[in-house]
Design a protein around this motif. Structure first.
Motif, mmCIF file in Angstrom:
data_model
loop_
_atom_site.group_PDB
_atom_site.id
_atom_site.type_symbol
_atom_site.label_atom_id
_atom_site.label_comp_id
_atom_site.label_asym_id
_atom_site.label_seq_id
_atom_site.Cartn_x
_atom_site.Cartn_y
_atom_site.Cartn_z
ATOM 1 N N GLU A 292 3.497 13.595 29.299
ATOM 2 C CA GLU A 292 4.350 13.246 30.422
ATOM 3 C C GLU A 292 4.356 11.747 30.653
ATOM 4 O OE1 GLU A 292 2.800 14.968 34.060
ATOM 5 O OE2 GLU A 292 0.761 14.838 33.268
ATOM 6 N N LYS A 293 5.377 11.298 31.361
ATOM 7 C CA LYS A 293 5.497 9.911 31.813
ATOM 8 C C LYS A 293 5.583 9.969 33.324
ATOM 9 C CE LYS A 293 6.742 5.492 32.097
ATOM 10 N NZ LYS A 293 5.778 4.384 31.925
ATOM 11 N N GLY A 294 4.502 9.597 34.006
ATOM 12 C CA GLY A 294 4.465 9.804 35.448
ATOM 13 C C GLY A 294 4.545 11.292 35.744
ATOM 14 N N ASN A 295 5.557 11.688 36.492
ATOM 15 C CA ASN A 295 5.762 13.100 36.794
ATOM 16 C C ASN A 295 6.851 13.729 35.930
ATOM 17 O OD1 ASN A 295 3.818 13.237 38.875
ATOM 18 N ND2 ASN A 295 5.266 12.296 40.310
ATOM 19 N N GLU A 296 7.319 13.002 34.919
ATOM 20 C CA GLU A 296 8.363 13.521 34.054
ATOM 21 C C GLU A 296 7.749 14.183 32.823
ATOM 22 O OE1 GLU A 296 12.250 12.074 31.414
ATOM 23 O OE2 GLU A 296 11.223 10.644 32.740
ATOM 24 N N ALA A 297 8.004 15.469 32.661
ATOM 25 C CA ALA A 297 7.477 16.202 31.513
ATOM 26 C C ALA A 297 8.257 15.835 30.263
ATOM 27 C CB ALA A 297 7.571 17.699 31.770
ATOM 28 N N LEU A 298 7.536 15.523 29.176
ATOM 29 C CA LEU A 298 8.154 15.168 27.905
ATOM 30 C C LEU A 298 7.864 16.184 26.809
ATOM 31 C CD1 LEU A 298 7.258 11.351 27.909
ATOM 32 C CD2 LEU A 298 9.369 12.434 28.713
ATOM 33 N N MET A 299 6.827 16.984 27.016
ATOM 34 C CA MET A 299 6.462 18.018 26.051
ATOM 35 C C MET A 299 5.794 19.156 26.807
ATOM 36 S SD MET A 299 3.811 17.679 22.844
ATOM 37 C CE MET A 299 3.282 19.099 21.895
ATOM 38 N N VAL A 300 6.275 20.377 26.569
ATOM 39 C CA VAL A 300 5.748 21.537 27.289
ATOM 40 C C VAL A 300 5.532 22.690 26.313
ATOM 41 C CG1 VAL A 300 6.795 20.942 29.512
ATOM 42 C CG2 VAL A 300 8.090 22.318 27.868
ATOM 43 N N ARG A 301 4.724 23.636 26.742
ATOM 44 C CA ARG A 301 4.544 24.862 25.956
ATOM 45 C C ARG A 301 4.249 26.018 26.901
ATOM 46 N NH1 ARG A 301 -1.424 24.193 23.070
ATOM 47 N NH2 ARG A 301 -2.648 24.143 24.998
ATOM 48 N N THR A 302 4.460 27.226 26.404
ATOM 49 C CA THR A 302 4.118 28.431 27.154
ATOM 50 C C THR A 302 3.833 29.568 26.186
ATOM 51 O OG1 THR A 302 4.817 29.963 28.916
ATOM 52 C CG2 THR A 302 6.505 29.249 27.360
ATOM 53 N N ASN A 303 2.977 30.477 26.600
ATOM 54 C CA ASN A 303 2.835 31.749 25.892
ATOM 55 C C ASN A 303 2.993 32.894 26.891
ATOM 56 O OD1 ASN A 303 0.423 31.651 27.292
ATOM 57 N ND2 ASN A 303 -0.827 32.367 25.583
ATOM 58 N N LYS A 304 3.676 32.584 27.999
ATOM 59 C CA LYS A 304 3.861 33.565 29.070
ATOM 60 C C LYS A 304 5.211 34.275 28.999
ATOM 61 C CE LYS A 304 0.751 31.392 32.463
ATOM 62 N NZ LYS A 304 0.199 30.356 31.594
ATOM 63 N N TYR A 305 6.037 33.904 28.014
ATOM 64 C CA TYR A 305 7.339 34.559 27.932
ATOM 65 C C TYR A 305 7.197 35.981 27.418
ATOM 66 C CZ TYR A 305 12.018 35.919 26.712
ATOM 67 O OH TYR A 305 13.198 36.618 26.631
ATOM 68 N N THR A 306 7.904 36.896 28.050
ATOM 69 C CA THR A 306 7.984 38.256 27.536
ATOM 70 C C THR A 306 9.259 38.908 28.036
ATOM 71 O OG1 THR A 306 6.788 40.358 27.280
ATOM 72 C CG2 THR A 306 6.722 39.327 29.454
ATOM 73 N N ASN A 307 9.808 39.773 27.238
ATOM 74 C CA ASN A 307 11.000 40.530 27.600
ATOM 75 C C ASN A 307 10.637 41.999 27.547
ATOM 76 O OD1 ASN A 307 13.447 41.830 27.838
ATOM 77 N ND2 ASN A 307 14.458 40.737 26.168
ATOM 78 N N LYS A 308 10.507 42.617 28.707
ATOM 79 C CA LYS A 308 10.055 44.011 28.763
ATOM 80 C C LYS A 308 11.050 44.972 28.124
ATOM 81 C CE LYS A 308 11.902 44.801 33.421
ATOM 82 N NZ LYS A 308 11.554 45.184 34.817
ATOM 83 N N ASN A 309 12.283 44.517 27.946
ATOM 84 C CA ASN A 309 13.294 45.375 27.336
ATOM 85 C C ASN A 309 13.410 45.182 25.822
ATOM 86 O OD1 ASN A 309 14.136 46.483 29.867
ATOM 87 N ND2 ASN A 309 15.284 44.598 30.272
ATOM 88 N N ALA A 310 12.649 44.241 25.288
ATOM 89 C CA ALA A 310 12.732 43.972 23.849
ATOM 90 C C ALA A 310 12.120 45.119 23.057
ATOM 91 C CB ALA A 310 12.010 42.673 23.516
ATOM 92 N N PRO A 311 12.703 45.470 21.934
ATOM 93 C CA PRO A 311 12.109 46.526 21.093
ATOM 94 C C PRO A 311 10.793 46.065 20.486
ATOM 95 C CG PRO A 311 13.918 45.445 19.941
ATOM 96 C CD PRO A 311 13.940 44.919 21.346
ATOM 97 N N LYS A 312 9.923 47.008 20.186
ATOM 98 C CA LYS A 312 8.652 46.700 19.548
ATOM 99 C C LYS A 312 8.865 46.638 18.033
ATOM 100 C CE LYS A 312 6.391 46.765 23.413
ATOM 101 N NZ LYS A 312 5.904 45.507 24.008
ATOM 102 N N ILE A 313 8.581 45.482 17.460
ATOM 103 C CA ILE A 313 8.747 45.304 16.027
ATOM 104 C C ILE A 313 7.521 44.606 15.466
ATOM 105 C CG2 ILE A 313 11.268 45.177 16.183
ATOM 106 C CD1 ILE A 313 10.965 42.124 15.756
#
Length: 394
Positions: A292-313
């Motif tokens: 980040e630069k000050g309070n400006e995010a320049l690079m982010v990541r997450t592993n919290k995304y999920t789609n409960k309607n997505a098929p299991k593959i």
């Protein structure tokens, strides 16, 4: 009576000491009963020249106790472990994509050195990328000694095609956008549904700059915040192409583990192209800010995304079919994400370990987004080690 009481207290104390085991660090009580030695070495990428910092280095004894350390920014490590024949595990990220296993014999009160040719991180993952106009993350992957397969935008429409990969890199300015017949990826729901399913089932993606359109919808790039057709909602992250050419000085690497891995926590970032995608706002409960630069995010990541309607593959290479990611709980209250053979899971579960990563509440893959990427000139300065970190930790 007093002697009996003292004897009971002594036995109770010995029981508590033995329950602590030798897990994760040789604690003081264990040094009285365990014979130990030291394993040292240096972790390299597959090219044999790039040192890898922040790699998890560990052994597991016959009681499934874990003894671990991390490599320094220069790749060096030193691990104290019980004597005997064991396997030295080296992993980055959660261990599913890059890892190495080395048989070693730990000798009592001695230090053994692992040869550099043996401590290279092997590529377990199958990696794909969509070509960009000039952003070429595949060049960095290749320079590290790893392989990536080029796929087209059209391939993203085929779930069977992308599900064979563990990681997909989406370069800025993907050339194939204009080959879809729609000209606007924001209208291409099939691609977004497939990416959503891919991530929900454990696949990871990286997108940079204009490739924000893969996340929230848009044309070749995201012009401004607003309603889109991407798989990530605008309430979770929002972009606009308002960045201008110039230098961002004194940026901060805000993630301590990443800073330790690459060996610095401040850097200057040169944005050499106009209309780069600025992160206007993001949900801090969903995204972790890495740079980040000050309070400006320049690079982010997450592993919290999920789609409960997505098929299991099934996603990824078959080499991971007999491995799994767990959250290992240490006696001192820390938690470590590591990958183990599935056959060992019941014993780790009995120790109180959990299935899945220690960070996040899902088994989904990672999403990395960077506002910066490798320049057309190739001179990217300290962002180079950051992009190498992304590759090895997806």
């Amino acid at each position: 009576m007093k002697q009996s009481y003292l004897f009971i207290m002594f036995c109770t104390l010995m029981f508590l000491v033995s329950c602590k085991g030798g897990d994760d660090s040789i604690i003081q009580e264990d040094t009285k009963t365990l014979s130990t030695g030291t394993v040292e070495g240096k972790v390299f990428a597959k090219n044999g020249t790039k040192p890898v910092g922040g790699a998890l280095v560990f052994t597991i004894d016959n009681k499934n106790h874990v003894y671990h350390t991390y490599s320094n920014a220069d790749g060096t490590f030193s691990l104290v472990a019980p004597e005997g024949n064991t396997t030295l595990h080296i992993q980055t990220g959660n261990g599913l994509n890059f890892r190495t296993e080395i048989p070693v014999t730990v000798k009592k009160n001695e230090t053994i050195t692992v040869a550099g040719k043996d401590s290279k991180l092997n590529q377990i993952a199958k990696i794909a990328y969509v070509e960009g106009s000039y952003d070429e993350i595949e060049t960095i992957i290749s320079n590290l000694g790893y392989a990536a397969t080029q796929i087209s935008y059209h391939d993203l429409k085929n779930l069977n095609t992308i599900s064979q990969y563990d990681i997909i890199f989406l370069n800025c300015g993907s050339r194939n956008f204009t080959q879809t017949g729609t000209n606007t990826p924001g209208n291409d729901l099939e691609v977004f549904d497939n990416l959503s399913t891919f991530i929900t089932n454990g696949g990871s993606i990286y997108s940079s700059d204009w490739a924000a359109a893969y996340l929230v919808g848009g044309n070749k790039n995201v012009i401004s915040c607003g309603l889109g057709a991407g798989f990530i909602n605008y309430t979770q992250i929002c972009f606009s192409d308002s960045g201008s050419i110039g230098m961002y000085n004194n940026c901060s690497v805000s993630n301590t583990a990443m800073a330790a891995s690459i060996g610095f926590n401040t850097l200057d970032i040169q944005y050499d192209q106009p209309l780069w995608e600025k992160i206007q706002y993001y949900d801090p409960l969903f995204w972790e800010v890495l740079v980040e630069k000050g309070n400006e995010a320049l690079m982010v990541r997450t592993n919290k995304y999920t789609n409960k309607n997505a098929p299991k593959i099934s996603v990824g290479t078959s080499l991971n079919n007999n491995h799994m990611t767990i959250c290992h709980h240490t006696p001192n209250g820390n938690m470590i994400t590591l990958t183990i053979n599935q056959n060992a899971w019941s014993a780790h579960q009995a120790h109180g370990d959990n299935m899945g990563s220690c960070s996040g509440s899902t088994n989904s893959g990672n999403i990395y987004y960077t506002t910066f990427h490798n320049h057309a000139s190739g001179n990217i300065g300290k962002t180079g080690p950051i992009l190498e970190y992304v590759i090895l930790n997806l």
